[in-house]
Write a protein that holds these residues in place. Structure first.
Motif: not given
Length: 236
Positions: A133-136, A138-139, A142
């Motif tokens: 998953t691309p940032w942001p 992905s935060y 996670r």
């Protein structure tokens, strides 16, 4: 199509074929074939960039999955438990890998493909979501994975390992003195658990760790690594 084995118990003429995919559960079927030491044809496939099966497998069977196994008389089998059962019933003439308690064996083989593998697959999906998953965003993925691990999967993995450790007991194999169908079937989800570090087997479940090490040290397993085309479950 008639069964490959005759009423006399004779082995089928010719040799079977295994369509084998890298970094997949067909590794355990390849291991079983090497343990049985029978002639067979091996056709290797590599996962694509998305870690999926290549289109070529769909030309063998509509599901396009591995393992895909073709018996000596041309019957196509796709499910690991079916293939393992067929191989043992057809080629283990000396009954070296035979089980003594079919209910226990069926329980362990079913457990490997349902309770344990379902849990490992779900954990893998969370891993892949967090990784790709691309940032942001992905935060967020996670964070969700961390919460999932803490409130569910960690306890489930522990419970499953405790069950398996109890079933293994002081034996070398779940099947007793020699590996059996349960050992072959359990090897795939347990490799997921061990290779990806979902459980610290060496620290928390040393008997299960020792069981995995026995597999790795067997000549038949080492042969699979030479004949296959990759078995790294951390590559996803």
């Amino acid at each position: 199509m008639a069964d490959s084995t005759s009423s006399s118990g004779a082995q089928p003429k010719g040799q079977p074929t295994l369509h084998h995919l890298s970094d997949s559960q067909s590794q355990r079927i390849l291991w079983l074939l090497e343990e049985l030491a029978i002639p067979y044809t091996l056709i290797n496939y590599k996962r694509d960039e998305q870690k999926r099966s290549p289109p070529g497998l769909k030309t063998i069977h509509p599901l396009g999955r591995a393992p895909t196994f073709i018996t000596a008389d041309g019957r196509i089998l796709t499910e690991s438990m079916t293939i393992a059962t067929y191989l043992l019933e057809t080629y283990d003439v000396s009954k070296k890998f035979a089980y003594s308690d079919w209910i226990r064996d069926m329980t362990l083989t079913s457990f490997s493909g349902t309770s344990l593998l379902d849990l490992a697959d779900t954990e893998l999906l969370f891993d892949l979501a967090a990784k790709h998953t691309p940032w942001p965003l992905s935060y967020i993925t996670r964070f969700i994975k961390k919460k999932y691990d803490s409130f569910f999967s960690a306890a489930e993995f522990k419970k499953n390992m405790e069950f398996l450790a109890k079933e293994l007991g002081d034996e070398e194999w779940f099947n007793g003195k020699e590996p059996g169908r349960a050992d072959f079937m359990l090897s795939w989800p347990m490799d997921f658990v061990g290779q990806r570090g979902y459980v610290d087997l060496k620290k928390d479940f040393p008997t299960l760790h020792a069981w995995r090490m026995r597999i790795i040290e067997r000549p038949a397993w080492k042969s699979t690594l030479e004949k296959g085309n990759g078995y790294d479950l951390n590559s996803w």
